[in-house]
Design an enzyme around this catalytic site. Structure first.
Site, short mmCIF file in Angstrom:
data_model
loop_
_atom_site.label_atom_id
_atom_site.label_comp_id
_atom_site.label_asym_id
_atom_site.label_seq_id
_atom_site.Cartn_x
_atom_site.Cartn_y
_atom_site.Cartn_z
N TYR A 116 43.76 49.58 49.14
CA TYR A 116 42.79 49.31 48.72
C TYR A 116 41.52 50.36 48.08
CZ TYR A 116 44.27 45.25 50.60
OH TYR A 116 45.15 44.07 50.51
N GLU A 153 59.59 42.74 42.77
CA GLU A 153 59.18 43.77 41.53
C GLU A 153 59.84 44.82 42.07
OE1 GLU A 153 55.39 43.72 41.52
OE2 GLU A 153 55.63 41.81 40.73
N ASN A 170 38.33 35.41 43.07
CA ASN A 170 38.66 34.53 42.21
C ASN A 170 39.83 34.85 41.48
OD1 ASN A 170 38.78 33.56 39.53
ND2 ASN A 170 36.78 33.78 38.82
N CYS A 176 47.65 40.93 42.43
CA CYS A 176 46.70 41.37 43.50
C CYS A 176 47.81 41.72 44.45
CB CYS A 176 45.33 40.01 44.32
SG CYS A 176 45.71 38.82 43.66
N HIS A 177 48.60 41.03 44.74
CA HIS A 177 50.03 41.16 45.88
C HIS A 177 50.56 42.90 45.68
CE1 HIS A 177 51.82 39.95 41.85
NE2 HIS A 177 52.40 40.23 42.20
#
Length: 110
Positions: free
Chosen positions: A29, A91, A51, A59-60
């Site tokens: 972050y 991933e 959103n 966002c993961h």
DNA sequence: CACCTGACATAAT
DNA sequence: AATTATGCCAGGT
């Protein structure tokens, strides 16, 4: 829970920086916050839970600087977090004892 | 209402 | 012990 609010400038900036993160790579972050010119990494998390077009916005791929998952969908705990971990694993991101194995993505390389 | 700084808790140095 | 860094909160502008 998921109001269809139009993406704002701040969010778009975050999404763009997030797009710089290739698959199998992760960011923190604070790292992302600096890229968008924000002094608080928490604002990033807020933008996510506000959103997040879940599958469209990776966002993961945003983890804590400690290597922990952090939060997901406004939760810092719950099955959503487990899903996030599973998604990361899908991933190619590996975890050990709840910690990320490897390093974060370097925006300078972008 | 959207956006950001700040306050506060925790961990590492 | 103190300082520094991170953070999906809470509140104020």
């Amino acid at each position: 829970m998921n109001p269809d609010r139009p993406p704002t400038a701040f969010e778009e900036k975050v999404y763009e920086a997030l797009s710089s993160v290739p698959r199998g790579r992760v960011t923190s972050y604070a790292l992302l916050a600096r890229q968008v010119g924000c002094g608080s990494a928490q604002a990033i998390g807020q933008a996510m839970k506000r959103n997040p077009r879940a599958p469209e916005v990776p966002c993961h791929r945003v983890l804590r600087a400690d290597g922990t998952l952090g939060g997901y969908s406004g939760q810092v705990e719950g099955e959503q977090l487990e899903k996030k971990r599973a998604l990361l694993e899908s991933e190619g991101v590996r975890f050990e004892d709840g910690r990320l194995v490897g390093k974060f993505w370097d925006f300078s390389t972008s």
